[in-house]
Design a protein around this motif. Structure first.
Motif, PDB file in Angstrom:
ATOM      1  N   MET A   1       5.191  -2.402   1.510  1.00 47.27           N
ATOM      2  CA  MET A   1       4.460  -1.172   1.678  1.00 47.27           C
ATOM      3  C   MET A   1       3.218  -1.011   0.583  1.00 47.27           C
ATOM      4  O   MET A   1       2.239  -0.588   0.787  1.00 47.27           O
ATOM      5  N   ALA A   2       3.721  -1.703  -0.626  1.00 47.44           N
ATOM      6  CA  ALA A   2       2.812  -1.747  -1.679  1.00 47.44           C
ATOM      7  C   ALA A   2       1.389  -2.651  -1.345  1.00 47.44           C
ATOM      8  O   ALA A   2       0.485  -2.393  -1.577  1.00 47.44           O
ATOM      9  N   ALA A   3       1.989  -3.866  -0.572  1.00 47.56           N
ATOM     10  CA  ALA A   3       0.900  -4.696  -0.186  1.00 47.56           C
ATOM     11  C   ALA A   3       0.034  -4.231   1.002  1.00 47.56           C
ATOM     12  O   ALA A   3      -1.105  -4.378   0.912  1.00 47.56           O
ATOM     13  N   VAL A   4       0.656  -3.418   1.758  1.00 44.35           N
ATOM     14  CA  VAL A   4      -0.170  -2.462   2.826  1.00 44.35           C
ATOM     15  C   VAL A   4      -1.283  -1.811   2.210  1.00 44.35           C
ATOM     16  O   VAL A   4      -2.401  -1.666   2.605  1.00 44.35           O
ATOM     17  N   ILE A   5      -0.583  -1.069   1.058  1.00 45.03           N
ATOM     18  CA  ILE A   5      -1.778  -0.116   0.709  1.00 45.03           C
ATOM     19  C   ILE A   5      -2.668  -0.998  -0.212  1.00 45.03           C
ATOM     20  O   ILE A   5      -4.130  -0.388   0.125  1.00 45.03           O
ATOM     21  N   CYS A   6      -2.341  -1.897  -0.761  1.00 44.89           N
ATOM     22  CA  CYS A   6      -3.400  -2.672  -1.455  1.00 44.89           C
ATOM     23  C   CYS A   6      -4.271  -3.264  -0.514  1.00 44.89           C
ATOM     24  O   CYS A   6      -5.342  -3.647  -1.002  1.00 44.89           O
ATOM     25  N   ILE A   7      -4.008  -3.666   0.678  1.00 43.74           N
ATOM     26  CA  ILE A   7      -4.847  -4.071   1.626  1.00 43.74           C
ATOM     27  C   ILE A   7      -5.832  -3.155   2.415  1.00 43.74           C
ATOM     28  O   ILE A   7      -6.840  -3.318   2.521  1.00 43.74           O
ATOM     29  N   LEU A   8      -5.151  -1.833   2.685  1.00 39.20           N
ATOM     30  CA  LEU A   8      -6.080  -1.023   3.246  1.00 39.20           C
ATOM     31  C   LEU A   8      -6.733   0.106   2.453  1.00 39.20           C
ATOM     32  O   LEU A   8      -7.789   0.459   2.719  1.00 39.20           O
ATOM     33  N   ALA A   9      -6.339   0.186   1.209  1.00 37.43           N
ATOM     34  CA  ALA A   9      -6.943   1.070   0.332  1.00 37.43           C
ATOM     35  C   ALA A   9      -8.285   0.887  -0.301  1.00 37.43           C
ATOM     36  O   ALA A   9      -9.265   1.696  -0.071  1.00 37.43           O
ATOM     37  N   PRO A  10      -8.746  -0.350  -0.517  1.00 41.64           N
ATOM     38  CA  PRO A  10     -10.091  -0.832  -0.847  1.00 41.64           C
ATOM     39  C   PRO A  10     -10.984  -0.602   0.225  1.00 41.64           C
ATOM     40  O   PRO A  10     -12.113  -0.389  -0.074  1.00 41.64           O
ATOM     41  N   ASN A  11     -10.653  -0.578   1.318  1.00 43.87           N
ATOM     42  CA  ASN A  11     -11.355  -0.491   2.730  1.00 43.87           C
ATOM     43  C   ASN A  11     -11.649   0.932   2.951  1.00 43.87           C
ATOM     44  O   ASN A  11     -11.051   1.560   3.480  1.00 43.87           O
ATOM     45  N   SER A  12     -12.777   1.461   2.146  1.00 39.92           N
ATOM     46  CA  SER A  12     -13.132   2.796   2.391  1.00 39.92           C
ATOM     47  C   SER A  12     -14.228   3.082   2.856  1.00 39.92           C
ATOM     48  O   SER A  12     -15.175   2.166   3.007  1.00 39.92           O
TER      49      SER A  12
ATOM     50  N   GLY B   1     -13.226   1.028  -2.611  1.00 41.14           N
ATOM     51  CA  GLY B   1     -14.428   0.345  -2.821  1.00 41.14           C
ATOM     52  C   GLY B   1     -14.103  -1.137  -3.784  1.00 41.14           C
ATOM     53  O   GLY B   1     -14.946  -1.510  -4.461  1.00 41.14           O
ATOM     54  N   TYR B   2     -13.021  -1.596  -3.656  1.00 42.73           N
ATOM     55  CA  TYR B   2     -12.611  -2.773  -4.137  1.00 42.73           C
ATOM     56  C   TYR B   2     -12.706  -2.669  -5.992  1.00 42.73           C
ATOM     57  O   TYR B   2     -13.098  -3.650  -6.417  1.00 42.73           O
ATOM     58  N   ALA B   3     -12.184  -1.511  -6.326  1.00 41.79           N
ATOM     59  CA  ALA B   3     -12.250  -1.246  -7.789  1.00 41.79           C
ATOM     60  C   ALA B   3     -11.025  -1.521  -8.147  1.00 41.79           C
ATOM     61  O   ALA B   3      -9.802  -1.489  -7.489  1.00 41.79           O
ATOM     62  N   GLY B   4     -10.757  -1.752  -9.476  1.00 44.02           N
ATOM     63  CA  GLY B   4      -9.462  -1.946 -10.405  1.00 44.02           C
ATOM     64  C   GLY B   4      -9.677  -1.402 -11.770  1.00 44.02           C
ATOM     65  O   GLY B   4     -10.739  -1.217 -12.191  1.00 44.02           O
ATOM     66  N   GLY B   5      -8.734  -1.284 -12.454  1.00 44.92           N
ATOM     67  CA  GLY B   5      -8.607  -1.007 -13.854  1.00 44.92           C
ATOM     68  C   GLY B   5      -8.439   0.537 -13.983  1.00 44.92           C
ATOM     69  O   GLY B   5      -8.354   1.474 -13.236  1.00 44.92           O
ATOM     70  N   LEU B   6      -8.046   0.740 -15.398  1.00 45.60           N
ATOM     71  CA  LEU B   6      -7.541   2.041 -15.716  1.00 45.60           C
ATOM     72  C   LEU B   6      -8.978   3.087 -15.560  1.00 45.60           C
ATOM     73  O   LEU B   6      -8.624   4.320 -15.450  1.00 45.60           O
TER      74      LEU B   6
END
Length: 189
Positions: free
Chosen positions: A17-28, A75-80
């Motif tokens: 489920m964490a992987a599914v969120i990682c895949i779907l969330a950046p596609n905004s 938006g494929y962002a990462g970081g604090l």
């Protein structure tokens, strides 16, 4: 032996489920300042399937991956910076949303209407936390924040609540029949 097997399944499904969120969330879809993502849809689904703690845990894994820099946020962002930025309150608020929805879901033995109402309440808490943080970081009025951060998303979030709960219920039932997810529910699916 059953407990070891169950915990392996639980950990596996949390990671999935964490992987599914990682895949779907950046596609905004950017509709203004705040994008539409499928993050909350996956949270509704994963908490329904896995239960309150494991479902929330899968979201926290996703969030931590984003905080350490993986490009998994919208938006494929990462970081604090994304979490402490204007939309960070919504990212953190999803934890409370998952806990509220999951708690009611488990207390009502996964009944659809109480669960969906709990998701509405949890989403409202996410809106409040996110909007307060947005107002603070963006130095704007509450009315402006509501107009760009809440009002455009209400209909989409209601659709995601229904979809995540209904599909989650069917997947949960199927996995319980196989004995894979017996750990998530004391009541019959």
């Amino acid at each position: 032996m059953k407990n070891k097997k169950t915990s392996i399944y639980q950990i596996t499904f949390m990671a999935l489920m964490a992987a599914v969120i990682c895949i779907l969330a950046p596609n905004s879809i950017q509709i203004g300042v705040i994008p539409i993502t499928l993050t909350n849809l996956v949270i509704y689904f994963s908490v329904y399937v896995l239960g309150m703690w494991a479902g929330t845990g899968s979201y926290i894994i996703y969030m931590l991956l984003g905080i350490v820099g993986l490009p998994v946020f919208s938006g494929y962002a990462g970081g604090l910076g994304k979490v402490v930025g204007p939309t960070g309150g919504y990212i953190v608020g999803f934890i409370f949303m998952a806990l509220i929805g999951g708690f009611v879901m488990e207390k009502t033995n996964r009944k659809l209407i109480p669960t969906m109402l709990a998701w509405v309440a949890g989403t409202a808490v996410d809106y409040v936390l996110g909007t307060v943080w947005f107002v603070y970081t963006a130095h704007c009025s509450v009315n402006y924040a509501l107009s760009v951060c809440v009002y455009p998303f209400i209909v989409f979030d209601l659709i995601k609540i229904v979809l995540g709960t209904v599909v989650g219920r069917e997947v949960h039932k199927a996995l319980c029949k196989t004995g894979i997810l017996a750990f998530t529910d004391k009541a019959k699916a």
